[in-house]
Enzyme design. Structure first.
Site, short mmCIF file in Angstrom:
data_model
loop_
_atom_site.label_atom_id
_atom_site.label_comp_id
_atom_site.label_asym_id
_atom_site.label_seq_id
_atom_site.Cartn_x
_atom_site.Cartn_y
_atom_site.Cartn_z
N GLU A 61 20.52 23.93 -9.24
CA GLU A 61 20.33 25.37 -8.97
C GLU A 61 18.89 25.70 -8.57
OE1 GLU A 61 21.20 28.10 -12.21
OE2 GLU A 61 20.89 29.84 -10.93
N LYS A 102 24.11 25.16 -6.53
CA LYS A 102 24.20 26.57 -6.93
C LYS A 102 23.00 27.32 -6.36
CE LYS A 102 24.40 29.59 -10.98
NZ LYS A 102 24.98 29.79 -12.31
P1 13P Z 1 23.61 35.27 -12.38
O1 13P Z 1 24.89 35.15 -11.61
O2 13P Z 1 23.59 36.41 -13.36
O3 13P Z 1 22.40 35.22 -11.49
O4 13P Z 1 23.51 34.00 -13.34
C1 13P Z 1 23.86 32.77 -12.90
C2 13P Z 1 23.08 31.75 -13.62
O5 13P Z 1 23.62 30.91 -14.29
C3 13P Z 1 21.62 31.75 -13.47
O6 13P Z 1 21.10 30.52 -13.92
#
Ligand code: 13P
Length: 337
Positions: A178, A220
């Site tokens: 991510e 992500k």
């Molecule tokens: P949000 O969709 O609220 O941005 O959170 C996703 C997430 O896991 C951030 O690390």
């Protein structure tokens, strides 16, 4: 099953053409903030109750294929005495775990951040896997300013994501990678586009350097959006900008791209996902939303046992609408049906 087969099985169980991931991995300070918004104290019992409520939602497995949990939740049980990872898997929702330990300032790069938690990661992963976690999540954060992220920030954060990812794969745990370019600021969509392209280029360079198997990971990312304090952009403009950057940077070997919501409203996050899927690409284009799935649930629940059904209905509705958006079949009229 050997490590390779375990990774492949987890990808098969998580990736299809209509489901997505629920992020329910809020750290202690974050869940405290979310509960405070409905005047609820963040006790261990309230957190256990809430996360059981989410995963016991009847039918959730029709739309959700994975859930990211926080460490504490892995060993908590529902009222019937089943562990929360088992509750998730009883609906064919694969349980996973957030393994990073949040951010700190990156030395040498004023304004940039770096994520902590690599020390002892392999040992922790062995324990988490034992407790039922089959995938992991690690988040690096990139603020946009006139001077951020710096070249060092882009490079150092990419290295760390790749290091985390290979440690996971060697232990048979699928890494969710991510890199989050933040929405805060007044910048135009073109600036987010430029930064996201630099970030994803660096991330895939580092993944290649570390020998991460692209077929056995999930990306992500953020959508390419204008800054929160800038003008708004249409879903079509966002979809076009996002996919242009992705085509330039993300190999087709990556099976699934699961967006974070990052501060978009639930309706915006669904409409933008829908526009993205109407254009499409060589990857599955899905969700890993936290706030955009949970905000309406918390609002409906208000911490009260008598509201559990309404809260679960709110979750199922968002999950279903995002499932339609995954197929490019969502319309805003569906919000009021
Ligand atoms: P949000 O969709 O609220 O941005 O959170 C996703 C997430 O896991 C951030 O690390």
């Amino acid at each position: 099953m050997n490590t390779h087969q375990r990774l492949q099985q987890t990808i098969s169980d998580m990736v299809d053409d209509h489901r997505g991931v629920l992020a329910a991995d809020e750290s202690a300070p974050t869940i405290k903030k979310r509960f405070a918004a409905i005047n609820l104290e963040s006790t261990e019992e309230n957190r256990r109750f809430y996360r059981s409520l989410l995963l016991e939602t009847p039918g959730l497995g029709d739309y959700i294929s994975g859930v990211i949990l926080f460490e504490e939740t892995l060993t908590q049980k529902n009222a019937a005495g089943m562990t929360i990872p088992d509750v998730a898997w009883s609906q064919k929702i694969v349980p996973g775990i957030k393994v990073d330990k949040g951010t700190e300032a990156l030395a040498g790069a004023p304004g940039d951040l770096i994520t902590k938690g690599l020390d002892g990661l392999a040992d922790r992963l062995v324990v988490y896997a034992d407790q039922g976690a089959r995938f992991a999540k690690w988040r690096e954060v990139y603020p946009i300013t006139a001077t951020n992220p710096t070249p060092l920030g882009v490079h150092a954060n990419a290295e760390r994501l790749a290091h985390y990812a290979i440690v996971c794969q060697e232990l048979g745990v699928v890494p969710i990678v991510e890199p989050e370019v933040l929405m805060d600021g007044e910048h135009e969509i073109a600036r987010c586009s430029e930064v996201t392209e630099q970030v994803l280029h660096a991330v895939f360079d580092a993944l290649r350097c570390y020998g991460v198997t692209l077929e056995h990971m999930i990306l992500k990312p953020n959508m390419v959006l204008p800054g929160k304090d800038c003008r708004t952009a249409s879903p079509e403009e966002i979809a076009e900008a996002t996919l242009r950057v992705f085509r330039r940077t993300i190999p087709a070997a990556v099976p699934s791209i699961n967006f974070l919501s990052g501060g978009q409203s639930p309706e915006e996050a669904t409409a933008n996902l829908n526009a993205i899927n109407q254009l499409g690409g060589p990857w599955q284009l899905s969700i890993s939303y936290g706030r955009a799935l949970q905000q309406p649930v918390l609002q409906a629940w208000q911490g009260k046992a008598e509201n559990v059904e309404a809260a679960q209905a709110a979750l199922l509705k968002r999950a279903r609408l995002n499932s339609l958006a995954r197929q490019g079949q969502y319309t805003t009229a569906m919000e009021s049906e």
